[in-house]
Design a protein around this motif. Structure first.
Motif, short mmCIF file in Angstrom:
data_model
loop_
_atom_site.label_atom_id
_atom_site.label_comp_id
_atom_site.label_asym_id
_atom_site.label_seq_id
_atom_site.Cartn_x
_atom_site.Cartn_y
_atom_site.Cartn_z
N HIS A 1 0.73 -0.86 -0.14
CA HIS A 1 -0.32 0.07 -0.20
C HIS A 1 0.85 1.13 0.12
N ALA A 2 0.23 2.05 -1.07
CA ALA A 2 1.49 3.22 -0.18
C ALA A 2 0.45 4.46 -0.98
N THR A 3 1.08 5.98 -0.58
CA THR A 3 0.47 6.89 -1.57
C THR A 3 0.90 7.85 -1.23
N PRO A 4 0.69 9.26 -1.86
CA PRO A 4 0.10 9.17 -2.49
C PRO A 4 1.06 7.82 -3.91
N PHE A 5 0.16 7.94 -5.61
CA PHE A 5 1.35 6.69 -6.44
C PHE A 5 1.50 7.70 -8.03
N THR A 6 2.66 7.50 -9.04
CA THR A 6 2.58 7.24 -10.10
C THR A 6 3.39 5.90 -10.66
N ILE A 7 2.46 5.74 -11.37
CA ILE A 7 2.38 4.36 -11.76
C ILE A 7 2.57 4.36 -13.48
N THR A 8 4.68 4.18 -13.50
CA THR A 8 4.97 4.12 -14.94
C THR A 8 4.97 3.22 -16.31
N GLY A 9 4.83 1.90 -15.49
CA GLY A 9 5.28 0.72 -16.31
C GLY A 9 4.92 -0.21 -15.78
N PRO A 10 4.52 -1.44 -16.04
CA PRO A 10 4.14 -2.63 -14.90
C PRO A 10 4.59 -3.31 -13.10
N VAL A 11 2.97 -2.77 -12.45
CA VAL A 11 2.88 -3.00 -10.95
C VAL A 11 2.02 -3.72 -11.06
N THR A 12 2.24 -4.97 -10.02
CA THR A 12 0.60 -6.15 -9.57
C THR A 12 0.56 -5.81 -8.10
N THR A 13 0.93 -4.90 -7.78
CA THR A 13 0.94 -4.56 -5.98
C THR A 13 -0.79 -4.04 -6.08
N ILE B 1 -1.35 6.32 -13.02
CA ILE B 1 -0.87 5.17 -14.77
C ILE B 1 -0.90 5.99 -15.33
N ALA B 2 0.23 6.11 -15.55
CA ALA B 2 0.70 6.58 -17.45
C ALA B 2 0.60 6.20 -18.31
N LEU B 3 0.28 6.40 -19.84
CA LEU B 3 0.13 6.12 -21.22
C LEU B 3 1.73 4.82 -21.18
N GLY B 4 0.75 3.94 -21.16
CA GLY B 4 1.60 2.05 -21.76
C GLY B 4 1.65 0.98 -19.90
N ALA B 5 2.20 2.37 -19.61
CA ALA B 5 1.88 1.41 -18.15
C ALA B 5 0.44 1.14 -17.50
#
Length: 662
Positions: free
Chosen positions: A31-43, A57-61
């Motif tokens: 768990h995290a806050t806040p967040f930015t996802i730029t790739g594949p994440v499974t959590t 969650i970025a374009l392509g992520a």
């Protein structure tokens, strides 16, 4: 270990530099806050609990996980979730959920320049707000899809418990879709703005609706020109919670927009009474299609306020033969107002012999034994120029409920058409409530030979203007005090060749009322001449009988060889003139009144006001009738009506006098 694709923004705290670096380059926490996802994440991620946090969650992520966990849980107020990539829950969990009651949540799926963003779930809601006091705005440019593998009722968007502000904006190109479930469930006073596609599908004849408002009142739905609301069952549905609960729903559909039910109604709203009000403004297409049941275009159990310039249509309806006919209705409502300048119609699919297509039904809820409750409020249908209301194989308009005390009003204006298609039903058919019909356009009952058949209420028919046409018989019903008024206007004519029955009075107010061919009026009616011309020349020397004659204003009768017979003579207004024309060279008897009216004051007043030009007038009692005869005068004599009246004392036998009115 490769650098993670998940980075975190933290407040700068004294002595926290090493911890920040460790988190930035170490394994992602659960768990995290806040967040930015730029790739594949499974959590799984949590956005909050601090106010105003943002997850991206970025374009392509992608954020993809299975199991039962929520992909993104929302726990803080004023949060923003911005997905430009993919959020996918491949197990039984939701993609996004608020279970805390957060306020002012914003969810973006894609953007005006990115329609590739996706949120999808395998067997749960895509987005659910699960606490009444929460509030949310969803902006969708991409796809939000619930596959709902177990068919357990997993929506693409579920705001159904929300009582705070809740808005769904589905932009052009956006898709909100669910299988074997409703696509979108707004909350109380929710707003749905759709320029994309909202779709539910079902292979099990399930209750899969495009938009299901449940029992939430105050919902407003705006479907734009590019919008499609496509329901596996109903396109849009909702229900009044209880008979004591007020309920409103507001739907607008722009030109080009489509609201469609594939095994149900285009719009179907269950209810109990006039405390339910559904407002629809349609410039596009609203259609229903019954495959396993009803398929009305719009079906509202309560009351409506509908304005239509587009198309509202039912394609089919199905019932078991043992249950009787199914009715495929363009609109069914328990009262209110319908204003049409487009097309409202009921059709039946080819080969379906147990259903009929009807334009509009005005009645309350279904009762046992095939009965309908009465209206819940007055019902008004205004068919404007260019408007058509049609029943493909039944009546165009039906009032079928039990007596309610309310009134049905049908206002068919110039340039509009009401067209029946039944072989045995009138174009307009009413039952127990008072009915008022104003016709300045076309009422076509040619398929059955019945244009209008009213019921046991106190009914009235008005023929207005010079464009009015009625094809088929006219039946005023069994109310006993029914009236028909022809008010065609000066210089205009209403020509009719059918049968007119069950009116206590036929009133001619203006213009010409021309009976032609087989045209006939029920002899139980009183003829009230209050202006204009009654033309009976087209009856081909047939007699026409009335219960009585009343002369209320200057009027004309154009005979052409026909004799008018009256069982009685009613009031003759002081100074009112009756002009007799179209008589020819040898007319004979033109007016007959039952009984000896020699000393009747109204008969004397009638004679004083008769205008016959240069014709010779004679009158007298023949033992059954008092007759007025006209013929060409051999030698026209100047004089006045007083000359005629002077002979009235001789009326034991025929007393003849000639006169010429100037």
């Amino acid at each position: 270990m490769p650098a993670p694709s998940l980075s975190f923004a933290y407040r700068k705290l004294a002595g926290a530099t090493l911890l920040s670096l460790a988190l930035a380059w170490g394994a992602a926490p659960a768990h995290a806050t806040p967040f930015t996802i730029t790739g594949p994440v499974t959590t799984a991620q949590t956005l909050g609990s601090a106010s105003g946090e943002r997850g991206s969650i970025a374009l392509g992520a992608s954020l993809m996980l299975g199991g039962s966990a929520v992909a993104v849980a929302i726990t803080g107020n004023n949060a923003t979730l911005d997905n430009q990539g993919t959020i996918a829950q491949t197990g039984t969990g939701r993609a996004v959920r608020d279970n805390k009651g957060v306020t002012n949540l914003t969810i973006n799926n894609g953007s005006a320049t990115n329609a590739a963003a996706t949120m999808r779930t395998a067997d749960a809601d895509v987005v659910q707000m699960n606490v009444p006091g929460s509030s949310v705005v969803l902006n969708n440019y991409g796809a939000m899809i619930s596959a709902n593998a177990s068919a357990g009722g997993a929506q693409a968007v579920d705001f159904s418990v929300v009582t705070g502000a809740n808005v769904v904006n589905n932009y052009a190109g956006g898709l909100l879709a669910a299988s074997e479930a409703d696509a979108v469930r707004p909350g109380a006073n929710g707003v749905v703005n759709n320029a994309g596609t909202i779709r539910s599908t079902t292979a099990k004849a399930g209750s899969s609706d495009g938009i299901d408002g449940q029992s939430n009142s105050g919902i407003r739905i705006a479907n734009a020109a590019t919008g499609l609301v496509d329901g596996g069952r109903h396109g849009i549905t909702a229900e009044q919670a209880t008979a004591g609960t007020s309920f409103t729903l507001d739907v607008s559909n722009a030109a080009g927009g489509i609201i469609r039910g594939n095994d149900g109604g285009g719009i179907n709203v269950d209810g109990f009474n006039a405390r339910q009000v559904v407002t629809v403004v349609n410039h596009g297409t609203i259609s229903g299609n019954g495959i396993t049941g009803d398929g009305d275009g719009i079906d509202v159990d309560g009351t409506v306020d509908i304005v239509n310039t587009g198309t509202i249509r039912s394609l089919n309806a199905v019932s078991a033969p043992s249950s009787g006919l199914a009715y495929s209705e363009g609109i069914s409502a328990g009262g209110g107002r319908i204003v049409n300048a487009g097309l409202i119609e009921g059709q039946v699919a080819a080969g379906n012999t147990n259903a009929v297509g009807r334009g509009i039904t005005l009645a309350g809820n279904d009762l046992s034994g095939g009965l309908r409750e009465g209206l819940y409020a007055n019902a008004t249908v205004v068919n404007q120029a260019g408007g058509t209301i049609r029943g493909a194989s039944d009546s165009a308009i039906v009032g079928s409920g039990e007596a309610s005390g309310f009134t049905i009003t049908v206002d068919n204006r110039a340039g509009a058409a009401i067209v029946g298609g039944g072989r045995a039903t009138a174009a307009i058919l009413t039952k127990a409530d008072a009915t008022v019909i104003r016709n300045a356009g076309l009422i076509d009952g040619g398929s059955s030979g019945q244009a209008i058949r009213m019921g046991s209420g106190i009914n009235a028919l008005f023929i207005d203007g010079g464009n009015a046409r009625i094809i088929g018989d006219i039946d005023g019903g069994s109310g006993g005090r029914n009236t028909m008024t022809v008010d065609a206007g000066k210089g205009n004519a209403f020509a009719y060749d059918g049968a007119i029955s069950h009116f206590a009075s036929i009133v001619l107010a203006s213009g010409t009322f021309a009976l032609q061919g087989d045209g006939a009026i029920d002899p139980a009616a009183t003829l009230v001449l209050a202006g204009g011309t009654l033309d009976v020349g087209g009856l081909f020397d047939r007699k026409q009988t009335f219960a009585s004659l009343v002369l209320g204003a200057d009027s004309t009768i154009d005979f052409g060889g026909t004799t008018l017979v009256f069982d009685a003579l009613g009031d003759i207004a002081a100074g009112a003139r009756l002009t007799l024309t179209g008589i020819g060279d040898a007319a004979g008897t033109v007016l007959r009144f039952q009984g000896d009216l020699s000393n009747d004051a109204n008969f004397q007043a009638l004679l004083r006001g008769l205008a016959v030009g240069s014709l010779a007038l004679s009158y007298g009692f023949d033992g059954v009738y008092t007759n007025i005869d006209l013929a060409a005068a051999e030698v026209p004599e100047p004089g006045s009506v007083a000359l005629v009246l002077g002979g009235m004392g001789l009326m034991g036998a025929l007393a003849r006098r000639r006169r010429r009115n100037t």
